[in-house]
Design a protein around this motif. Structure first.
Motif, mmCIF file in Angstrom:
data_model
loop_
_atom_site.group_PDB
_atom_site.id
_atom_site.type_symbol
_atom_site.label_atom_id
_atom_site.label_comp_id
_atom_site.label_asym_id
_atom_site.label_seq_id
_atom_site.Cartn_x
_atom_site.Cartn_y
_atom_site.Cartn_z
ATOM 1 N N PHE A 74 0.850 -1.184 0.000
ATOM 2 C CA PHE A 74 0.000 0.000 0.000
ATOM 3 C C PHE A 74 0.887 1.234 0.000
ATOM 4 O O PHE A 74 1.881 1.283 0.725
ATOM 5 N N VAL B 191 -5.509 2.678 6.317
ATOM 6 C CA VAL B 191 -4.194 2.936 5.738
ATOM 7 C C VAL B 191 -3.669 4.247 6.292
ATOM 8 O O VAL B 191 -4.393 5.235 6.340
ATOM 9 N N TYR C 155 -2.730 0.402 -4.299
ATOM 10 C CA TYR C 155 -2.343 -0.929 -3.833
ATOM 11 C C TYR C 155 -1.726 -1.710 -4.985
ATOM 12 O O TYR C 155 -2.272 -1.738 -6.085
#
Length: 168
Positions: free
Chosen positions: A105, A129, A142
């Motif tokens: 990520f 996140v 991602y």
């Protein structure tokens, strides 16, 4: 509240890091067996053990429940009250990657400088996140490469999530 600690939560369409390759680390209590009958109209606790801090997903009779194992690897999930039924249902239980954090990520703020981010599953369809130095998140992506080695986000069927990008 420290702005650097602000975490961005977004919904991922195909989420959950559950992979069948790690099912060996999952153990259901011996009280549960094939062909058992569950009580109707009551919460039904399901419990067992797995790798410490791993995420556990249970699917049964249209319900999807998620929890995290404790430091000893113990976990419990309560199914919502069930209605009477003569249909045969299959209880599916999956474990995450031994508590391993999500990888691949990246996030950026308005400066458009991408940084590797921390990520964790917080619900059956939500991933949190964040990065310690980014307060005002603009975008998340991602597995953003042609061969995203180490990408470990999976959907509930155990299939890898597609590459994606989202804006705040």
């Amino acid at each position: 509240m420290d702005c650097r600690k602000v975490k961005f939560i977004f919904i991922v369409v195909l989420v959950l890091i559950f992979s069948n390759a790690y099912a060996i680390t999952l153990d259901l209590s011996s009280i549960f067996s094939y062909g058992m009958v569950l009580q109707q109209g009551q919460y039904v606790p399901i419990w067992g053990s797995s790798a410490p801090n791993s995420m556990i997903l249970i699917t049964f009779s249209g319900q999807e429940k998620i929890t995290k194992a404790n430091e000893k690897g113990e976990w419990v999930i309560n199914l919502d009250p069930l209605k009477a039924s003569s249909a045969h249902e299959i209880l599916t239980i999956k474990s995450s990657l031994n508590g391993e954090p999500l990888k691949r990520f990246q996030i950026c703020d308005k400066s458009r400088v991408w940084k590797w981010a921390n990520a964790q599953i917080i619900d059956t369809n939500k991933v949190e996140v964040w990065h310690e130095t980014i307060a005002n998140l603009v975008e998340v992506r991602y597995a953003w490469s042609s061969n995203p080695e180490g990408a470990n986000l999976y959907n509930k069927e155990g299939l890898p999530a597609s590459i994606f990008k989202t804006r705040n």
